[in-house]
Design an enzyme around this catalytic site. Sequence first.
Site, PDB file in Angstrom:
ATOM      1  N   ARG A   1       0.843  -1.269  -0.091  1.00 18.00           N
ATOM      2  CA  ARG A   1      -0.048   0.041   0.122  1.00 18.00           C
ATOM      3  C   ARG A   1       0.803   1.379   0.077  1.00 18.00           C
ATOM      4  O   ARG A   1       0.284   2.386  -0.507  1.00 18.00           O
ATOM      5  CB  ARG A   1      -0.940  -0.004   1.286  1.00 18.00           C
ATOM      6  CG  ARG A   1      -2.143  -1.054   1.104  1.00 18.00           C
ATOM      7  CD  ARG A   1      -3.056  -0.819   2.271  1.00 18.00           C
ATOM      8  NE  ARG A   1      -4.204  -1.407   1.672  1.00 18.00           N
ATOM      9  CZ  ARG A   1      -5.217  -1.829   2.619  1.00 18.00           C
ATOM     10  NH1 ARG A   1      -5.239  -1.346   4.007  1.00 18.00           N
ATOM     11  NH2 ARG A   1      -6.395  -2.502   2.086  1.00 18.00           N
TER      12      ARG A   1
ATOM     13  N   LYS B   1     -21.325 -14.162   3.421  1.00 18.97           N
ATOM     14  CA  LYS B   1     -22.892 -13.913   3.688  1.00 18.97           C
ATOM     15  C   LYS B   1     -23.490 -13.301   2.271  1.00 18.97           C
ATOM     16  O   LYS B   1     -23.028 -12.534   1.659  1.00 18.97           O
ATOM     17  CB  LYS B   1     -23.071 -12.891   4.656  1.00 18.97           C
ATOM     18  CG  LYS B   1     -22.748 -13.419   6.161  1.00 18.97           C
ATOM     19  CD  LYS B   1     -23.003 -12.093   7.101  1.00 18.97           C
ATOM     20  CE  LYS B   1     -22.749 -12.755   8.571  1.00 18.97           C
ATOM     21  NZ  LYS B   1     -22.578 -11.594   9.321  1.00 18.97           N
TER      22      LYS B   1
ATOM     23  N   GLY C   1      -9.891  -8.909  -0.082  1.00 17.55           N
ATOM     24  CA  GLY C   1      -8.572  -9.443   0.303  1.00 17.55           C
ATOM     25  C   GLY C   1      -8.301 -10.992   0.129  1.00 17.55           C
ATOM     26  O   GLY C   1      -7.440 -11.322  -0.458  1.00 17.55           O
TER      27      GLY C   1
ATOM     28  N   GLY D   1     -13.547  -2.972   0.301  1.00 24.81           N
ATOM     29  CA  GLY D   1     -14.944  -2.392   0.531  1.00 24.81           C
ATOM     30  C   GLY D   1     -15.166  -1.439  -0.540  1.00 24.81           C
ATOM     31  O   GLY D   1     -16.318  -1.697  -0.943  1.00 24.81           O
TER      32      GLY D   1
HETATM   33  P1  AMP Z   1     -16.498 -12.130   2.655  1.00 25.58           P
HETATM   34  O1  AMP Z   1     -15.703 -11.201   3.865  1.00 25.58           O
HETATM   35  O2  AMP Z   1     -17.939 -12.045   2.557  1.00 25.58           O
HETATM   36  O3  AMP Z   1     -15.976 -11.923   1.304  1.00 25.58           O
HETATM   37  O4  AMP Z   1     -16.255 -13.781   3.184  1.00 25.58           O
HETATM   38  C1  AMP Z   1     -15.021 -14.175   3.303  1.00 25.58           C
HETATM   39  C2  AMP Z   1     -15.225 -15.520   4.257  1.00 25.58           C
HETATM   40  O5  AMP Z   1     -15.934 -16.324   3.856  1.00 25.58           O
HETATM   41  C3  AMP Z   1     -13.689 -16.221   4.343  1.00 25.58           C
HETATM   42  O6  AMP Z   1     -13.380 -15.988   5.690  1.00 25.58           O
HETATM   43  C4  AMP Z   1     -14.107 -17.805   4.156  1.00 25.58           C
HETATM   44  O7  AMP Z   1     -13.632 -18.506   5.051  1.00 25.58           O
HETATM   45  C5  AMP Z   1     -15.748 -17.578   4.355  1.00 25.58           C
HETATM   46  N1  AMP Z   1     -16.504 -18.556   3.493  1.00 25.58           N
HETATM   47  C6  AMP Z   1     -16.314 -18.931   2.366  1.00 25.58           C
HETATM   48  N2  AMP Z   1     -16.810 -20.238   1.980  1.00 25.58           N
HETATM   49  C7  AMP Z   1     -17.569 -20.526   3.273  1.00 25.58           C
HETATM   50  C8  AMP Z   1     -18.171 -21.874   3.446  1.00 25.58           C
HETATM   51  N3  AMP Z   1     -18.631 -22.544   2.637  1.00 25.58           N
HETATM   52  N4  AMP Z   1     -18.485 -21.901   5.053  1.00 25.58           N
HETATM   53  C9  AMP Z   1     -18.332 -21.037   5.894  1.00 25.58           C
HETATM   54  N5  AMP Z   1     -17.535 -19.893   5.518  1.00 25.58           N
HETATM   55  C10 AMP Z   1     -16.959 -19.649   4.227  1.00 25.58           C
END
Ligand code: AMP
Length: 416
Positions: free
Chosen positions: A36, A209, A372, A395
């Site tokens: 960065r 999510k 990330g 973000g």
């Molecule tokens: P995000 O910050 O929404 O991009 O989510 C990233 C996180 O989603 C990472 O820490 C992953 O470990 C988690 N993740 C991805 N696939 C799964 C899954 N099948 N079950 C639980 N966590 C997940």
Amino acid sequence: MKKTLADINVKGKKVLVRVDYNVPLNASLQITNDKRIAATLPTIEYLLKKNAAVILMSHLGRPKGKVVSEMSLKPISVCLSELLGKPVKFVGGDCISAESKKVAADLKSGEILLLENLRFHPEEEGKNAAGEKVKASMDVFAKELASMGEIFVQDAFGTVHRAHASTASIVKYVKDAAVGFLVEKELKFLGETIEKPARPFLAILGGAKVSDKINVIENLLNKVDAILIGGAMAYTFLKSQGVSAGTSLVEDDKLELADELLKKAKEKKVDFLLPVDHIITNKVDFVNKQVPSDADIKATVDEAISEGYMGVDVGPQSLEKFSEVVKFSKTIVWNGPLGIFEIDEFSKGTIKIAELVAEATDDGAISVIGGGDSVSAVKKAGADKRISHISTGGGASLEFLEGKELPGIAALSDKK
Ligand code: AMP
């Protein structure tokens, strides 16, 4: 169109540059990744060449409005000085102290000053000492910062989605404001990619999510030809269609919404791709990011996940299906991992997607990656150099994909 460095006269001026030096530090306060900092060199070097005096402003970590010595920008001033091969002045303690202001006032053309962590002041985020939101205090702080310079340059893409004193309010109190090279490149890639995509246009979305990515999906449904969903999000979509998801991470309160999004995709003739098989396990140690030695790990035969098991990655049949779509895409935007990427055993799907996106890029597609985990995945796959654009703001790039106005950009002066 916002003004860029080429549109402003900085000669002999004091230029306040908002940078994103929120870098990782280890326990001995050494910088473990200086990317960065390095990413801001083109803007700083350009300003120095044009005989400006450069005053850099950044936050680091979440000191919550208090002075936290471990979050001082001192180590960053040392690193920046090494990268530039020039001295970088630094005043510790308080970015708007009398001493900081004096050093800023005495700063000559061609010299650089790095101010102390902006977030030592609660006003940076528009709060008071008690942590309550007070908009007026943000303006007062922004004015103090602005008093040290004449022109503002926005080069912190990682924080342009925040309406803070140093990212947006400050613009009201300077003579002119423009984007720096780093932000200009981000806006060009993200903007052009989304508004004028070569087709077919594919979005790959993963992560934990659905709720975090609803707006992105809704906005992209108006723009893309195909959406590919992986990660835990996929189970909410599958469950909304009556597929069993076992103990997978499902947002039960988002099932109806997932069903609506699938219907919308159908109406808009957007190909909505969900995994057709999964890697599942009956045990995961989420705290230590490990698989217990007695865990049972296997691939499913189809979409369904049996009781007592959770989906942790996309399966081999899904990857085969996804590979066909990625291969024929001419524009690819990717945000979020397709499985629990932090655990090696469950990172295969994400790594494979990284390789596929790199291959498609070799064949002429434009690829843009943000977030990330997706960025780590392309690096882990050794494919980061082959991607058209890796965004420096997770973000911010997500909010851009949502079609939202970014406060740190909106505040800047328009081109004449
Ligand atoms: P995000 O910050 O929404 O991009 O989510 C990233 C996180 O989603 C990472 O820490 C992953 O470990 C988690 N993740 C991805 N696939 C799964 C899954 N099948 N079950 C639980 N966590 C997940």
